[in-house]
Design a protein around this motif. Sequence first.
Motif, PDB file in Angstrom:
ATOM      1  N   GLY A 195      46.285  49.532  40.049  1.00 17.02           N
ATOM      2  CA  GLY A 195      45.867  48.149  39.812  1.00 17.02           C
ATOM      3  C   GLY A 195      46.415  47.085  40.730  1.00 17.02           C
ATOM      4  N   LEU A 208      37.690  45.579  38.561  1.00 20.83           N
ATOM      5  CA  LEU A 208      36.874  44.650  39.341  1.00 20.83           C
ATOM      6  C   LEU A 208      35.697  44.119  38.544  1.00 20.83           C
ATOM      7  N   ARG A 209      35.459  44.703  37.366  1.00 19.65           N
ATOM      8  CA  ARG A 209      34.329  44.251  36.540  1.00 19.65           C
ATOM      9  C   ARG A 209      34.741  42.999  35.788  1.00 19.65           C
ATOM     10  N   GLU A 210      33.833  42.034  35.756  1.00 22.68           N
ATOM     11  CA  GLU A 210      34.161  40.771  35.101  1.00 22.68           C
ATOM     12  C   GLU A 210      34.405  40.961  33.609  1.00 22.68           C
ATOM     13  N   VAL A 218      36.007  38.960  52.055  1.00 29.28           N
ATOM     14  CA  VAL A 218      36.513  39.652  50.877  1.00 29.28           C
ATOM     15  C   VAL A 218      35.566  39.394  49.720  1.00 29.28           C
ATOM     16  N   LYS A 219      35.024  40.466  49.145  1.00 28.63           N
ATOM     17  CA  LYS A 219      34.080  40.300  48.039  1.00 28.63           C
ATOM     18  C   LYS A 219      34.466  41.233  46.899  1.00 28.63           C
ATOM     19  N   ASN A 220      34.438  40.675  45.707  1.00 28.32           N
ATOM     20  CA  ASN A 220      34.663  41.475  44.510  1.00 28.32           C
ATOM     21  C   ASN A 220      35.832  42.438  44.634  1.00 28.32           C
ATOM     22  N   SER A 221      36.983  41.899  44.998  1.00 24.09           N
ATOM     23  CA  SER A 221      38.146  42.753  45.204  1.00 24.09           C
ATOM     24  C   SER A 221      39.413  42.115  44.662  1.00 24.09           C
ATOM     25  N   LEU A 222      40.473  42.943  44.588  1.00 23.73           N
ATOM     26  CA  LEU A 222      41.788  42.462  44.183  1.00 23.73           C
ATOM     27  C   LEU A 222      42.735  42.619  45.359  1.00 23.73           C
ATOM     28  N   SER A 223      43.634  41.648  45.511  1.00 21.24           N
ATOM     29  CA  SER A 223      44.597  41.737  46.593  1.00 21.24           C
ATOM     30  C   SER A 223      45.860  41.005  46.161  1.00 21.24           C
ATOM     31  N   VAL A 224      46.991  41.321  46.777  1.00 24.36           N
ATOM     32  CA  VAL A 224      48.255  40.738  46.310  1.00 24.36           C
ATOM     33  C   VAL A 224      49.127  40.232  47.463  1.00 24.36           C
ATOM     34  N   MET A 268      43.483  41.934  31.903  1.00 26.43           N
ATOM     35  CA  MET A 268      44.801  41.822  32.521  1.00 26.43           C
ATOM     36  C   MET A 268      45.274  40.367  32.585  1.00 26.43           C
ATOM     37  N   GLN A 269      44.353  39.404  32.598  1.00 20.60           N
ATOM     38  CA  GLN A 269      44.781  38.011  32.754  1.00 20.60           C
ATOM     39  C   GLN A 269      45.307  37.400  31.461  1.00 20.60           C
ATOM     40  N   LYS A 292      47.696  36.085  29.203  1.00 17.08           N
ATOM     41  CA  LYS A 292      49.116  35.778  29.360  1.00 17.08           C
ATOM     42  C   LYS A 292      49.921  36.207  28.143  1.00 17.08           C
ATOM     43  N   ARG A 322      51.220  40.397  28.775  1.00 20.74           N
ATOM     44  CA  ARG A 322      51.320  40.678  30.202  1.00 20.74           C
ATOM     45  C   ARG A 322      51.754  42.107  30.433  1.00 20.74           C
TER      46      ARG A 322
END
Lengths: 383, 371
Positions: A34, A260-262, A293-299, A268-269, A271, A274
């Motif tokens: 994740g 990545l699905r809405e 960057v489309k429909n992705s997660l990054s940190v 996960m969001q 609060k 957590r």
Amino acid sequence: MLKKEMVAMILAGGQGSRLGILTKRLAKPAVPFGGRYRIIDFALSNCSNSGIDTVGVLTQYKPLVLNSHIGIGSPWDLDRRDGGVYILPPYQEESGGNWYKGTADAIFQNSSFIDSYNPEYLLVLSGDHIYKMNYDNMLKYHKEKNADATIAVIDVPLEEASRFGIMNTNEDDTIYEFEEKPKNPKSTKASMGIYIFNWKLLRRFLKEDQNNKESSNDFGKNIIPKMLEQGMKMNAYSFKGYWKDVGTIESLWESNMDLLREDNELNMQDKNWRIYSENHVRPAQYIGPNAEVKNSLSVDGCEIYGEVDNSVLFSGVIIGKNSKIINSVIMPDTKIGDNVIINKVIVGSSVVVRRDCIIGDGKEVTVIGGSQDIKAGSIIARE
Amino acid sequence: MLKNCLGIINLDENEDKIRELTRNRPLASIPIAGRYRIIDFILSNLTNAGVESIGIFSKMQSRSLMDHLSNGRPWDLNRKIDGLRFFNFTTTDPCIDDITNFANNIEYLYKARQEYVIFASSYMICNIDFKNILKKHIESACDITMVYKKVEDADQSFYGCEALNIDEDGNVLSVGKNIGNRKNANVGMGIYIMKKELLIHIINECVSTGHHRKVKSYIYNSLDKLKVKSYEFKGYLACINSLKSYYKGSMELLDHKINKELFSLERPIYTKTNDEIPARYTNDCVVKNSIIGNGCLIEGTVENCIIFRRVKVSKGAMLKDCIILQNCIIGQNAKLYNIVTDKYVDIGEYKELRGDITIPLVVENSIRKQY
């Protein structure tokens, strides 16, 4: 030691061999997930959020990364004055010592650890599932029903039921039969491998099980059936929500993609529940002037100079110019060079993929194991 | 060697030109680079060099800073012996009078086991190796070493900073102020290296004679009595002492070379951690040349921006050359150009706000009031 009502034990000793090269150097619960977690973070965070402050983590297979990750438990608020998290590997005594022979044996060998807190109840968890659950609610249910043991179950589609351990229940949710991977399932209630036992009772069954030379010392195969056989009151606690056993390459990939699905049920969001993890400080992520960057997660720690589509990037990942990352999971500190195409791949940690490579064919999931150096121009599918 | 060195961070920065961001926090606590706070740089520079004992002297209005520093753990300063100490009990503004705060806490200096002191403020952003500087200081056997940088655009930047007058042997002859009337200047970084005994002596002298109310002014006026040498720092430097320099310095971080130098892997900058989820980019988003924090949800267009954590940029929104602090919500189809928003700002749908590259517009924080 101060008395605790319930102590949790997380089974984190397995190799997870179906994850192949990803578990070559670390145990399955330590596998990254994740974008910034490890699989065991879910069980640990659930414990902490549920108000359980005493947790034993049973380790065996290659625990170095896991031990280092857990440390003294501070990220999960499990660095406590009384209780906290304890790493429990197999150990030697005067009479010798044994590796954990099975899940039940692992708990049995740590009976004195559990006894030192004199709990009424024991919560047994696996460290390899992705889900959010309030164990305190399950304990309330267990007490209400006056059960000897409560097993958390989740409804699975009938076509899939034959892959799971299925609980057959009466109207009042008591379990009358347990079938492991039944060909003709009588119910769709699959065991999640989450159990609450009355500790003193369980201790008795564990001891008896030790005397049985034929036993695999496993909860699902031996303890649960034995308890049923002897007429113990066992209840099924129905869980509703996202739950995934990420024991195979396919399911690990799917579960990352699910984020990545809405409408992802895992939420996960939220609060208020957590998921905590070890925090490493890196600069905030940088998205380059020609990046997409489309429909992705990054940190934090990521630098994206190319295209990233429907993918999950972990900390410290660098994506080179003109590269395309599609439907993939890129684990921490991996560097992808320029002009690389990565399609439906799980790339392990600290991998270097040099320029002009093509990895994955978009059909089945390809895996690149950690710490590899893929030379320029390589074409890899499946591995 | 640096175990023998005490760090003193004196938060005496003049906040007049950056009031928009310091109404509810000290300058040292201003968020920067999408993830950090100004004080993180001097703290990390000190701890990376092996300094294990640091005292921070500040005025009272510093809840935000105390919250950020907590027990010093992110900089490995939660120790049994030494570690981080915070002295923020003074009602006098250290910008005008820092001697009072030091005198009231002089015991801390007497009790410190270290022989040397690195005395600095927080508003000079750089990645500096103090090990080498202390070595040179001891070798030169001088009383004080002042660190400076040769600047060639002093008419455009470092306004209000110390301007050192140095002879060919590196001795500091006098200290003035950069008022932008020259292109070249030796900009003092506000970093002084000296023996702890000397610092104690300076404080005692100031208290007993009443001649000076700041440690710095004593030093400026004693350059004939003290042997003060200079050390030239050649790396990237930004000074955050005005809204303009904050905005300019922030945008410079989008430059790869500067970013890599400042956030080097050998001497990382540490900060308080948090448990944010990864940043999420949707199918509609367009992001170019920007820094994005964890926990963000980007649905719109973001160009040349610095976006802090947990910011939502809604569909159709367009942000160019902006700095958006944590927890903001940019409504659908809003358009922001050259804007700085403080934390917890809500920009309503279709709102258009325009600043200018040299005169950015600041939207101040007011918990969840919609603009």
